[in-house]
Design a protein around this motif. Structure first.
Motif, PDB file in Angstrom:
ATOM      1  N   GLU A   1       0.825  -1.199   0.000  1.00 40.62           N
ATOM      2  CA  GLU A   1       0.000   0.000   0.000  1.00 40.62           C
ATOM      3  C   GLU A   1       0.865   1.257   0.000  1.00 40.62           C
ATOM      4  OE1 GLU A   1      -3.359   1.971  -0.549  1.00 40.62           O
ATOM      5  OE2 GLU A   1      -3.383  -0.197  -0.239  1.00 40.62           O
TER       6      GLU A   1
ATOM      7  N   ALA B   1       2.499   1.588  -3.460  1.00 34.23           N
ATOM      8  CA  ALA B   1       1.516   2.060  -4.439  1.00 34.23           C
ATOM      9  C   ALA B   1       1.215   3.546  -4.235  1.00 34.23           C
ATOM     10  CB  ALA B   1       0.234   1.241  -4.323  1.00 34.23           C
TER      11      ALA B   1
ATOM     12  N   ARG C   1      -1.729  -3.469  -5.646  1.00 31.19           N
ATOM     13  CA  ARG C   1      -2.572  -3.654  -4.446  1.00 31.19           C
ATOM     14  C   ARG C   1      -3.367  -4.950  -4.556  1.00 31.19           C
ATOM     15  NH1 ARG C   1      -3.587   2.099  -5.272  1.00 31.19           N
ATOM     16  NH2 ARG C   1      -2.585   3.310  -3.606  1.00 31.19           N
TER      17      ARG C   1
ATOM     18  N   GLU D   1      -1.657  -8.599  -2.380  1.00 36.17           N
ATOM     19  CA  GLU D   1      -2.408  -8.886  -1.166  1.00 36.17           C
ATOM     20  C   GLU D   1      -2.338 -10.390  -0.880  1.00 36.17           C
ATOM     21  OE1 GLU D   1      -6.940  -8.178   0.591  1.00 36.17           O
ATOM     22  OE2 GLU D   1      -6.547  -8.114  -1.566  1.00 36.17           O
TER      23      GLU D   1
END
Length: 1022
Positions: free
Chosen positions: A590, A593, A644, A648
């Motif tokens: 995160e 990004a 993202r 994950e």
């Protein structure tokens, strides 16, 4: 005479603000009630059995919401231009297979519907090759054979054309117009916009001859009762575009003035037709210049069309009022609702504009139309002409106007006759003018389909009025009642251009060059940055080697210098990146990004800087430079969103008592080697893909464009990328080899020549270290196939863009054009004429279409190739280029067959071959010949035959297939770019699989039952 300031109004004011102003205006309930009663009477007349016209019945029988309706539209658009029977048979069979035309019985009393139903219904039975005839009609049809049905289909389309065209010549049109004295006429000479000087001359002569012929038949009636002619500015200049403003004003203004003087001589109405929103300001600039000429003083026949679906319509009316006052004149204004709505929506989305220039709800257009009508009726120096087929709009205007002699209505030839006949019966003093297209049926096609789409749309009054199932109350609902609230002015299913790709990413911000404020602001930003850089004279690089002497392809001093890296610098950078990798990979995805998305914001905020660099160092034209800035931002946001999703941690299925997890992690240090033709977008795209996936990156930009790369890396560092995780090393091929051979390499991403990619591949294969991924995108011998169903004007536009934009220096550029021999002569003539109109020169001039090739060595290589082809007598066309600088003019080279082109010629050189389309297998044979060159990057096809589209999609090796459009400008996330075979390894850049190649997968499996048993299973409720 006084000159007004050029028209300049906000391009897209907020819909909500406009609606609030319109809805808050005083509302006369009595006036509305009277208008409603008149509208009811008009609607009743239209809905009477004898009131529904031929085209209304046709649209009712073949609605555009049905497959048959769409197929009929496609046939109408293309059938009459197909010269050869074999292709025509395939076209008819293709379209008829799309719907159940045989179910449409010719029972209507409307001749057009009868003919269409018979021709298409019977044709369906023939071309379906059903061996069990289902009716006596089918049996008769089989005896007639394909030639007779081919003729019947052509005749049906011509009959349809007759309902929209008043005559194929102006003399025929004048004779037909004289048959009914109820109508005034405005004659529109059909034809697409000019592509060449020959087109301009032909259209000019057509207009001039029409004006003379109309004037001879006009009689002694005074204006505004006299006939007129409608003129398209795009027909009078081959580059009628905002960036060619100076040229357009210099060349088009005298042509238009000459026609206006001729119209004044005959005291005719002379109307400038509306064009797309991007051309509005340019159109008004031309109009302002023409009407200011003293030779037109005292003449009240000059006019123009204004589109009510444009948010600037009221501002245009104000401008024309001021123009009339300044020149002590009276103008005619044709108020239309607008016919290019779908085009305007798509264009705003493609260009990443802040909003749409048109309303997105039909009711808002209707509401604005009524407001503009009131404005026109109150203007003493304007004679309003209200073009509409909407009964409520007509009734509202009738009730608003005090004197019918102060305005007129207008309708399209072939439509609305019954509606306006009913009005003239009600209002004896009302006047209606027929907008009457004139020209051969072949030239009707684009106009016809536009009318069919416009009036067959779900929101069209014409289509809904013919449908008895639509309640009267719904048809005649006032626009303000439909809108209701200013916050309901926008289409609920149409996102803003900036939100087009949500939720994954925002669309990059673009500029509408037709908006002078936005265009001037962009140029001011660019010039300010160029001046700042020249003062600062930045220098880039870390090694002790002396700065390399950089040279611009446009022979201008570059802003800054660069110090190239050596082998030791390469080793140091790779080692530093390897040390930085663990910490960067451990940074949550995160956070990574967010940094990359911040970089996208920085890129857009510094567009002036990058455009200046792209033009000075890369030789990019303004539109190409802006497009590259946008693509760079798009790549950042797209890869951030993909990271993202991919990075994950995910749970995987498995047996009870076991926990399985999938993690994707970075690989290590990626070497990123990028080309000079997209020195910002490809450079940035490679780097951010590696970084956001958790890798460190060492980037080697192209030797020709290190300044752009250095600024891009500085921006990424500023956005939050650690300096040690990203290194920029300018240098030559030897430096690239040193980086690839380093022991710390975990992957290589490369864009460039096929030969260089093969060399890298061999070097990696020979390494005794880890097996690392190699992501390569190379070039191709990209072909476009054109068959005889294609619209040549569209083909020429797309070929010009695909072959010559960016001076042909794109991996995706068109190299080989394959024309069906039946249309080759006409297509080449139009293509050569259009190519002559391209401006070659300094790319920093906004009006330049083609800039330089990247350097003198590239120019020399291309010139040597052209000299060889010229000696062989194969050069169809050779353009002219400036002598100084690295300029190569566009050339068109003839080939005997498609398979003759085996190598990529990287420049503005287009090769043309022809192909025969006698048998079904001819098309696939051509595809095989093209594929034999070994490449597989991009391919284009222009056809209206859907089975041919599907066949090519199955047969072509190309990674990107473009149908009925140009072959360049792949959009991130929408058209992932990349090829196979000698054109690359995949995965495709800007696609959902790209980041996977930068990641390694790791699964973690834990026996959860080892801790005393499976607690979850034991605790599970029954």
């Amino acid at each position: 005479m006084p000159r007004l300031k050029p028209f300049c109004a906000p391009w897209f004011p907020a819909d909500e603000e406009i609606a609030a102003a319109l809805l808050s205006a005083p509302f006369d309930f009595e006036h509305s009630a009277r208008a409603d009663k008149l509208a009811q009477r008009l609607l009743a007349a239209v809905r009477a059995p004898e009131g529904i016209g031929h085209i209304e019945r046709l649209m009712q029988e073949y609605s555009l919401s049905t497959r048959e309706g769409v197929a009929l539209m496609a046939l109408a658009e293309s059938l009459l231009r197909v010269p050869d029977d074999s292709t025509l048979d395939r076209l008819i069979a293709d379209k008829l297979a799309a719907g159940a035309f045989d179910r449409h019985a010719p029972v209507s009393d409307a001749l057009l519907v009868q003919a269409t139903a018979f021709a298409l219904g019977v044709s369906t039975k023939i071309f379906a090759a059903d061996e069990t005839p289902r009716s006596l009609v089918a049996q008769a049809a089989r005896r007639l054979g394909a030639p007779a049905l081919r003729s019947a289909a052509r005749q049906a389309m011509r009959l349809m054309g007759d309902h929209f065209v008043l005559g194929e010549t102006i003399e025929e049109a004048l004779a037909n117009a004289s048959a009914d004295s109820r109508w005034r006429y405005s004659f529109d000479m059909l034809g697409e916009g000019a592509r060449s000087a020959a087109d301009v001359e032909r259209y000019f002569q057509s207009y001039a001859s029409a004006i003379t012929a109309i004037g001879a038949k006009a009689g002694a009636r005074p204006l505004p009762d006299r006939p007129g002619v409608s003129v398209k500015l795009s027909a009078l200049h081959p580059r009628f575009e905002p960036l060619s403003q100076e040229r357009v004003l210099r060349e088009l203004t005298p042509r238009l003035l000459e026609l206006a003087r001729l119209a004044k001589t005959h005291d005719l109405a002379f109307t400038i037709d509306a064009e797309e929103a991007e051309r509005l300001e340019l159109s008004l600039d031309v109009i302002d210049a023409v009407v200011a000429d003293p030779s037109l003083a005292g003449w009240d026949g000059f006019g123009l069309a204004i589109q009510a679906y444009q948010k600037r319509a009221a501002a245009v009316i104000d401008h024309i009022e001021a123009l009339a006052e300044a020149h002590d004149r009276r103008f005619m204004i044709r108020l239309v609702k607008g016919a290019y709505w779908d085009t305007e929506i798509k264009r705003a989305q493609e260009r990443g504009l802040a909003d749409y220039p048109v309303f997105t709800r039909k009711a808002m257009t209707d509401l604005n139309y009524a407001a503009c009508a009131d404005r026109l009726l109150a203007a003493p120096r304007i004679f309003p002409q209200f073009a509409t087929h909407n009964a409520l709009t007509i009734a509202t205007i009738v009730e608003s106007a005090r004197d019918p002699s102060t305005y007129e209505f207008q309708r399209l030839h072939g439509m609305g006759a019954e509606l306006y006949a009913a009005l003239l019966d009600e209002e004896k003093r009302a006047r209606c003018r027929v907008y009457a297209p004139v020209g051969p049926h072949r030239d009707l096609l684009a106009y016809l389909v536009r009318r069919l789409i416009e009036n067959g749309a779900n929101s069209s009054f014409v289509a809904r009025a013919a449908d008895a199932a639509t309640p009267q109350s719904e048809l005649l609902a006032p626009p303000r009642a439909i809108i209701g609230d200013a916050m309901r002015t926008r289409h609920s299913h149409l996102p803003l251009p900036s939100d087009l790709y949500r939720p994954l990413r925002a669309n990059s911000k673009g500029v509408e060059f037709g908006d002078r404020r936005a265009r001037d602001a962009l140029l001011a930003e660019r010039d300010a940055e160029r001046n700042r850089l020249r003062v600062a004279a930045p220098s880039y690089g870390k090694s002790g080697v002396a700065p390399r002497d950089l040279r611009s392809p446009i022979d201008a001093a570059l802003i800054g210098s660069v110090v190239e890296a050596d082998a030791q610098t390469a080793r140091d950078a790779m080692a530093a990146a390897a040390r930085a990798f663990p910490a960067w990979e451990a940074t949550p995805v995160e956070a990574r990004a967010d940094i990359i998305e911040r970089a996208a914001d920085f890129i857009e905020a510094r567009r002036g800087l990058f455009i200046a660099l792209l033009q000075d160092e890369g030789g990019k034209t303004l539109d190409d430079a802006l497009a590259e800035v946008r693509e760079s931002a798009d790549l950042c946001r797209y890869y951030a969103g993909q990271a993202r999703r991919l990075c994950e941690e995910k749970a995987l299925p498995g047996p009870t008592g076991e926990d399985n997890r999938l993690r994707r992690r970075g690989r290590g240090v990626f070497v990123c080697i990028s080309p000079w033709n997209f020195p910002l977008a490809i450079f940035i795209g490679q780097i951010v893909a590696a970084l956001v996936a958790g890798n460190a990156a060492v980037a080697k930009p192209a030797e020709q464009t290190p300044l752009i790369a250095s600024e891009a890396v500085a921006l990424l560092h500023e956005a939050g990328v650690p300096h040690e995780a990203l290194h920029c090393l300018p240098g030559d091929g030897a430096l690239g080899a040193a980086l690839i051979g380093d022991a710390n390499v975990a992957g290589v991403v490369f864009t460039g020549s096929t030969a260089a990619a093969q060399s890298i591949h061999r070097a990696l294969a020979a390494s005794t270290g880890p097996i690392v991924p190699f992501i390569a995108e190379t070039g191709g011998v990209n072909a476009m196939i054109v068959d005889s169903t294609a619209l040549l004007e569209q083909v020429v536009d797309d070929v010009i863009a695909s072959a010559f934009r960016s001076a042909g220096q794109r991996c995706s550029a068109l190299r080989l054009l394959c024309l069906q021999e039946d249309i080759a002569e006409d297509a080449l003539a139009m293509l050569i004429g259009a190519t002559r109109e391209l401006r070659i020169g300094d790319p920093r001039d906004p009006s330049t279409h083609i800039g330089p090739v990247i350097e003198d060595t590239a120019k020399a290589r291309l010139c040597a190739y052209l000299a060889q082809r010229r000696a062989e007598g194969r050069v169809f066309y050779a353009g002219a280029a400036p002598e100084s600088g690295s300029f190569v003019a566009p050339h068109i080279v003839r080939l005997d067959r498609a398979s003759d082109l085996r190598e990529e010629i990287f420049g503005p050189i287009l090769h043309v071959a022809t192909w025969r389309a006698q048998k079904d297998e001819d098309f696939l044979t051509l595809v095989k010949d093209i594929a034999a060159n070994g490449f597989g990057l991009t391919m284009g096809l222009h056809t209206r035959i859907e089975t041919r589209i599907r066949a090519l999609a199955e047969a072509t090796p190309a990674g990107n297939l473009y149908v009925n459009r140009n072959m360049i400008g792949a959009v991130v996330g929408s058209q992932p770019f990349g090829g196979s075979r000698m054109s690359g390894t995949g995965p495709k850049a800007g696609g959902s699989d790209y980041l996977r190649r930068f990641l390694r997968e790791e699964t973690v499996t834990i026996n959860t039952a080892s801790f005393g048993g499976d607690a979850r299973l034991l605790a599970m409720k029954e």
